[in-house]
Design a protein around this motif. Structure first.
Motif, PDB file in Angstrom:
ATOM      1  N   PHE A  44       0.832  -1.211   0.000  1.00 18.31           N
ATOM      2  CA  PHE A  44       0.000   0.000   0.000  1.00 18.31           C
ATOM      3  C   PHE A  44       0.864   1.257   0.000  1.00 18.31           C
ATOM      4  O   PHE A  44       0.434   2.318  -0.444  1.00 18.31           O
ATOM      5  N   ASP A  45       2.089   1.135   0.502  1.00 16.48           N
ATOM      6  CA  ASP A  45       3.037   2.248   0.579  1.00 16.48           C
ATOM      7  C   ASP A  45       2.514   3.342   1.501  1.00 16.48           C
ATOM      8  O   ASP A  45       2.478   4.531   1.148  1.00 16.48           O
ATOM      9  N   ALA A  46       2.125   2.926   2.707  1.00 18.92           N
ATOM     10  CA  ALA A  46       1.545   3.859   3.667  1.00 18.92           C
ATOM     11  C   ALA A  46       2.558   4.897   4.136  1.00 18.92           C
ATOM     12  O   ALA A  46       3.725   4.586   4.370  1.00 18.92           O
ATOM     13  N   ASP A  47       2.093   6.129   4.277  1.00 21.04           N
ATOM     14  CA  ASP A  47       2.917   7.159   4.919  1.00 21.04           C
ATOM     15  C   ASP A  47       2.934   6.962   6.423  1.00 21.04           C
ATOM     16  O   ASP A  47       3.890   7.353   7.093  1.00 21.04           O
ATOM     17  N   ILE A  48       1.869   6.371   6.957  1.00 22.85           N
ATOM     18  CA  ILE A  48       1.845   5.995   8.370  1.00 22.85           C
ATOM     19  C   ILE A  48       0.755   4.951   8.575  1.00 22.85           C
ATOM     20  O   ILE A  48      -0.253   4.928   7.858  1.00 22.85           O
ATOM     21  N   PHE A  49       1.000   4.063   9.536  1.00 21.16           N
ATOM     22  CA  PHE A  49       0.056   3.006   9.891  1.00 21.16           C
ATOM     23  C   PHE A  49      -0.164   3.050  11.387  1.00 21.16           C
ATOM     24  O   PHE A  49       0.788   3.193  12.167  1.00 21.16           O
ATOM     25  N   PHE A  50      -1.420   2.909  11.806  1.00 25.85           N
ATOM     26  CA  PHE A  50      -1.772   2.949  13.221  1.00 25.85           C
ATOM     27  C   PHE A  50      -2.326   1.595  13.662  1.00 25.85           C
ATOM     28  O   PHE A  50      -3.254   1.067  13.049  1.00 25.85           O
ATOM     29  N   ASP A  51      -1.752   1.028  14.741  1.00 26.83           N
ATOM     30  CA  ASP A  51      -2.192  -0.266  15.257  1.00 26.83           C
ATOM     31  C   ASP A  51      -2.037  -0.263  16.769  1.00 26.83           C
ATOM     32  O   ASP A  51      -1.164   0.424  17.316  1.00 26.83           O
ATOM     33  N   ASP A  52      -2.875  -1.047  17.439  1.00 29.14           N
ATOM     34  CA  ASP A  52      -2.803  -1.111  18.899  1.00 29.14           C
ATOM     35  C   ASP A  52      -1.841  -2.168  19.419  1.00 29.14           C
ATOM     36  O   ASP A  52      -1.479  -2.140  20.596  1.00 29.14           O
ATOM     37  N   GLN A  53      -1.441  -3.112  18.580  1.00 28.39           N
ATOM     38  CA  GLN A  53      -0.601  -4.213  19.056  1.00 28.39           C
ATOM     39  C   GLN A  53       0.868  -3.967  18.710  1.00 28.39           C
ATOM     40  O   GLN A  53       1.223  -3.754  17.546  1.00 28.39           O
ATOM     41  N   GLU A  54       1.714  -4.014  19.738  1.00 27.58           N
ATOM     42  CA  GLU A  54       3.128  -3.693  19.563  1.00 27.58           C
ATOM     43  C   GLU A  54       3.811  -4.614  18.559  1.00 27.58           C
ATOM     44  O   GLU A  54       4.665  -4.163  17.776  1.00 27.58           O
ATOM     45  N   ALA A  55       3.473  -5.889  18.554  1.00 26.27           N
ATOM     46  CA  ALA A  55       4.111  -6.827  17.625  1.00 26.27           C
ATOM     47  C   ALA A  55       3.823  -6.437  16.180  1.00 26.27           C
ATOM     48  O   ALA A  55       4.718  -6.467  15.326  1.00 26.27           O
ATOM     49  N   HIS A  56       2.579  -6.058  15.888  1.00 25.48           N
ATOM     50  CA  HIS A  56       2.235  -5.617  14.538  1.00 25.48           C
ATOM     51  C   HIS A  56       2.975  -4.329  14.179  1.00 25.48           C
ATOM     52  O   HIS A  56       3.431  -4.155  13.041  1.00 25.48           O
ATOM     53  N   CYS A  57       3.088  -3.440  15.170  1.00 27.15           N
ATOM     54  CA  CYS A  57       3.764  -2.164  14.930  1.00 27.15           C
ATOM     55  C   CYS A  57       5.245  -2.365  14.632  1.00 27.15           C
ATOM     56  O   CYS A  57       5.808  -1.746  13.718  1.00 27.15           O
ATOM     57  N   GLU A  58       5.889  -3.211  15.411  1.00 26.69           N
ATOM     58  CA  GLU A  58       7.316  -3.437  15.212  1.00 26.69           C
ATOM     59  C   GLU A  58       7.599  -4.051  13.843  1.00 26.69           C
ATOM     60  O   GLU A  58       8.558  -3.671  13.162  1.00 26.69           O
ATOM     61  N   ALA A  59       6.756  -4.996  13.417  1.00 27.41           N
ATOM     62  CA  ALA A  59       6.930  -5.596  12.095  1.00 27.41           C
ATOM     63  C   ALA A  59       6.669  -4.579  10.991  1.00 27.41           C
ATOM     64  O   ALA A  59       7.400  -4.510  10.001  1.00 27.41           O
ATOM     65  N   ALA A  60       5.629  -3.761  11.170  1.00 28.63           N
ATOM     66  CA  ALA A  60       5.283  -2.765  10.149  1.00 28.63           C
ATOM     67  C   ALA A  60       6.348  -1.690  10.027  1.00 28.63           C
ATOM     68  O   ALA A  60       6.614  -1.188   8.925  1.00 28.63           O
ATOM     69  N   SER A  61       6.993  -1.331  11.142  1.00 32.15           N
ATOM     70  CA  SER A  61       7.959  -0.232  11.134  1.00 32.15           C
ATOM     71  C   SER A  61       9.194  -0.534  10.300  1.00 32.15           C
ATOM     72  O   SER A  61       9.967   0.375   9.983  1.00 32.15           O
ATOM     73  N   LEU A  62       9.386  -1.795   9.937  1.00 32.73           N
ATOM     74  CA  LEU A  62      10.486  -2.144   9.042  1.00 32.73           C
ATOM     75  C   LEU A  62      10.206  -1.710   7.614  1.00 32.73           C
ATOM     76  O   LEU A  62      11.120  -1.671   6.778  1.00 32.73           O
ATOM     77  N   HIS A  63       8.935  -1.382   7.324  1.00 29.83           N
ATOM     78  CA  HIS A  63       8.538  -1.058   5.958  1.00 29.83           C
ATOM     79  C   HIS A  63       7.910   0.332   5.825  1.00 29.83           C
ATOM     80  O   HIS A  63       8.097   0.984   4.796  1.00 29.83           O
ATOM     81  N   VAL A  64       7.144   0.773   6.839  1.00 30.76           N
ATOM     82  CA  VAL A  64       6.454   2.062   6.770  1.00 30.76           C
ATOM     83  C   VAL A  64       6.525   2.742   8.133  1.00 30.76           C
ATOM     84  O   VAL A  64       6.730   2.085   9.161  1.00 30.76           O
ATOM     85  N   ALA A  65       6.361   4.050   8.135  1.00 28.33           N
ATOM     86  CA  ALA A  65       6.271   4.764   9.409  1.00 28.33           C
ATOM     87  C   ALA A  65       5.058   4.247  10.174  1.00 28.33           C
ATOM     88  O   ALA A  65       3.990   4.023   9.597  1.00 28.33           O
ATOM     89  N   THR A  66       5.219   4.057  11.485  1.00 29.82           N
ATOM     90  CA  THR A  66       4.193   3.364  12.265  1.00 29.82           C
ATOM     91  C   THR A  66       3.951   4.078  13.596  1.00 29.82           C
ATOM     92  O   THR A  66       4.892   4.512  14.259  1.00 29.82           O
ATOM     93  N   GLY A  67       2.672   4.159  13.959  1.00 32.43           N
ATOM     94  CA  GLY A  67       2.291   4.724  15.242  1.00 32.43           C
ATOM     95  C   GLY A  67       1.585   3.682  16.093  1.00 32.43           C
ATOM     96  O   GLY A  67       0.584   3.097  15.670  1.00 32.43           O
ATOM     97  N   HIS A  68       2.119   3.443  17.292  1.00 27.72           N
ATOM     98  CA  HIS A  68       1.488   2.508  18.228  1.00 27.72           C
ATOM     99  C   HIS A  68       0.420   3.243  19.030  1.00 27.72           C
ATOM    100  O   HIS A  68       0.677   4.311  19.599  1.00 27.72           O
ATOM    101  N   VAL A  69      -0.777   2.655  19.050  1.00 27.69           N
ATOM    102  CA  VAL A  69      -1.911   3.236  19.792  1.00 27.69           C
ATOM    103  C   VAL A  69      -2.098   2.408  21.065  1.00 27.69           C
ATOM    104  O   VAL A  69      -2.674   1.313  21.021  1.00 27.69           O
ATOM    105  N   PRO A  70      -1.597   2.875  22.205  1.00 24.78           N
ATOM    106  CA  PRO A  70      -1.649   2.092  23.433  1.00 24.78           C
ATOM    107  C   PRO A  70      -3.024   2.114  24.090  1.00 24.78           C
ATOM    108  O   PRO A  70      -3.233   2.676  25.173  1.00 24.78           O
TER     109      PRO A  70
END
Length: 305
Positions: free
Chosen positions: A273-299
């Motif tokens: 998708f080539d996201a400029d940013i991705f928002f997810d509540d789960q840290e594991a998903h965020c850490e994996a996503a951050s290798l490819h796109v800017a990522t924001g963890h929603v605690p």
């Protein structure tokens, strides 16, 4: 959700961001952590003419602010700087912002206190920070907020400046009610419940207001030529997809792309998708996503205690 002519002037998108999310302050932050606040102040004042390099959220902010030129109207999209710096140490940050062409006119420097209380005062739809505690405080106050993960991914440069924002569903756009059931009872019970409740809209999550603001801004453009594109990237699959689709329909919100992955790894799809940013509540998903796109963890929600 359409925007009538009388409402067009009220359509705005306001993003609040911390200095460490916007710029690379790793060196000065190390001074703060190892030598204390006085040494940090001396360092920043001594280097206040040195322009800071872009941080992980800089490309997103640059693209968002460029929408004002597209709309030929200054201030339709506004970025506000919220920083724990003092005005003395924050001077370098604003100088760097203007050097990089960011038309930031509003800022709050709180001298070490959490700036979260000013998110709603400024009318911000989103708060991005590198400080997890500030993010939690903002979420508790009812504001959409995310902790920007350290930069692991290259900046998204494609799509001719189009801003691409991806969201997880449960505990981000929607409440965590279904996620709680899944964790408590398992996948079969979760699917049966969601299928039975398909016509009952999910309750709002912390990012609904931000999505509404993005959608209203999108409505100013033709659907096939919008500089904003959104995606829902969720671990849900059939039959739990129907309730999500009907919820968005009930809200009157258009999502440009909806990816129901049925438990597949999200990171590969976010890269596609080539996201400029991705928002997810789960840290594991965020850490994996951050290798490819800017990522924001929603605690927020059950995944975050």
């Amino acid at each position: 959700m359409s925007v009538g002519s009388k409402d067009i002037e009220a359509v705005r998108l306001v993003v609040a961001i911390s200095s460490r999310a916007l710029f690379d302050l790793s060196e000065s932050h190390r001074v703060f952590e190892t030598q204390g606040v006085d040494a940090y102040r001396e360092y920043q004042v001594a280097h206040e003419s040195d322009i800071l390099s872009p941080g992980v959220a800089f490309p997103l902010v640059k693209k968002l602010m460029s929408l004002n030129a597209t709309l030929e109207q200054r201030g339709r999209v506004e970025v506000i700087l919220l920083s724990r710096n003092s005005s003395d140490t924050g001077l370098r940050v604003l100088t760097s912002a203007h050097h990089h062409g960011l038309d930031i006119t509003r800022a709050a420097f709180t001298g070490g206190a959490s700036p979260y209380r000013y998110v709603s005062a400024f009318g911000a739809h989103l708060f991005l920070s590198a400080d997890p505690m500030d993010v939690r405080l903002a979420l508790d106050a009812g504001c959409a907020a995310a902790t920007v993960l350290p930069a692991s991914a290259p900046s998204a440069e494609g799509h001719e400046g189009q801003v691409r924002i991806a969201f997880d569903g449960d505990a981000v756009l929607f409440s965590d009610e279904a996620e709680r059931l899944f964790r408590r009872e398992g996948l079969d019970v979760f699917n049966a419940s969601e299928f039975a409740s398909a016509h009952e809209p999910l309750a709002s999550g912390p990012f609904k207001g931000f999505l509404v603001a993005v959608h209203r801004l999108q409505a100013l453009f033709p659907q096939d030529a919008s500089p904003l594109r959104t995606a829902l990237v969720t671990s849900r699959g059939a039959p739990s997809h129907e309730r999500v689709i009907r919820t968005l329909r009930d809200w009157g919100i258009r999502i440009d792309e909806a990816l129901f992955l049925g438990g597949m790894r999200k990171a590969d799809f976010l890269r596609a998708f080539d996201a400029d940013i991705f928002f997810d509540d789960q840290e594991a998903h965020c850490e994996a996503a951050s290798l490819h796109v800017a990522t924001g963890h929603v605690p927020h929600g059950v995944a975050n205690g």
